[in-house]
Design an enzyme around this catalytic site. Sequence first.
Site, PDB file in Angstrom:
ATOM      1  N   HIS A 115       0.120   4.753   7.113  1.00  9.06           N
ATOM      2  CA  HIS A 115      -0.049   3.386   6.623  1.00  9.06           C
ATOM      3  C   HIS A 115      -1.297   3.320   5.746  1.00  9.06           C
ATOM      4  CE1 HIS A 115      -0.962  -0.943   6.785  1.00  9.06           C
ATOM      5  NE2 HIS A 115       0.332  -1.115   7.019  1.00  9.06           N
ATOM      6  N   GLU A 197       4.804   1.328   0.279  1.00 10.41           N
ATOM      7  CA  GLU A 197       3.819   0.247   0.212  1.00 10.41           C
ATOM      8  C   GLU A 197       3.200   0.195  -1.187  1.00 10.41           C
ATOM      9  OE1 GLU A 197       1.268  -0.196   4.066  1.00 10.41           O
ATOM     10  OE2 GLU A 197       1.280   1.928   3.542  1.00 10.41           O
ATOM     11  N   GLY A 203      -1.765  -8.361  -0.561  1.00 13.67           N
ATOM     12  CA  GLY A 203      -2.980  -9.112  -0.265  1.00 13.67           C
ATOM     13  C   GLY A 203      -3.027 -10.445  -0.976  1.00 13.67           C
TER      14      GLY A 203
END
Length: 281
Positions: A115, A197, A203
Amino acid sequence: MKHIFLNLKRFDVPVEMGGVNRLAPVADWGKAIVEGTQDGLAAYDKNEVEFAAYLPEAHLLSAAAARKPGCALQLGCQGVFRADTAVGGNFGAFTTNRPASAAVALGCESVLIGHCEERNDKMGILAEAGVTGLEASRAVNRLLNQEIRCAVARGMTVLYCIGEKSEEQDNWEQVLGEQLSIGLEGVDKSKVVIAYEPVWSIGPGKTPADKPYITKIARFVKEQTGGMDVVYGGGLKSDNAAMLASIPEIDGGLIALTRFAGEIGFYPEEYLEIIRLYLGK
C-alpha cells in the site's frame, strides 16, 4: 471473479483522540465490523465475488470470533514481515514485526502488501540513510517481494498495491513496470490480485483519475502480468462505483472510508451500499 477489498487502516481510533471511530468501543470494533457486514455479504454468490477486510492486528481475534459459519468475509492483515518462523529455525524473534505465521494463527486468509502508505514508510527509512530515487524504489520493491513470498508460502492470498506519484507520472510505465516485475519475481501469481493506486490523485483537493486513465493502467498491468486480476485501489466509493463497474479491465475495488463529509468514517451499511452500486445488485 470480482474482488471487493476493505482497508480499515486505523479507523479504530476514537474521535476524541483524533480518529474517526464512531462505530463501537475499541475493544468491540473488529467484532462490529464483521457483525455489521456478514449478513449483507451472504446475499452474493461466492463463485462470482470475493470479499476480504484488512484489519489492524489488535482486532483480528474479535473479528474472527464474530464470523458465522460460511461467512463470506475473509479476514486479512495489513502486512507481514519479510521473514518468517520455521521449525528448527527462528521461533519468534520478531519484536514489533508480524511474521506470516502469526497472521495465519490469528485467522488471516489474506494480506495487503505494498500500500502507498507502506511504501512511503519504507522510502522514508531509506531516505534517512541517504538512499533515494530509483535506487530506493527498487529496494522497496525487493523488500515487498520478500513479504509476498512469505505470505504465499503460508497459504495466504495477497492484494499487492502498485501506483505512481505525481513526480513519477511522466515515467509511469517504468515505475509501475518495476513494481510488478520486481515485486512479483518468483511469486505464484494465482495467489495475488493487483490493486492500482493512482497516488497522485488521492487526497483532499486532488483531481481523481478518470476512466480513460484507469483503463490505460489496467490494460498495462494485464499485459505485463499475463492477465492478472486488477482492482482499483484509489478508493471504490458510492460516487465512482458505476464508472469503475463499466471498465471491463477492472475486476473490483478497494474500499476505505465510506463517508467523506460530516461525521467521516467507515460505516458498515454504507459499505454494503457501495458494493450494491458496484455490482448492480
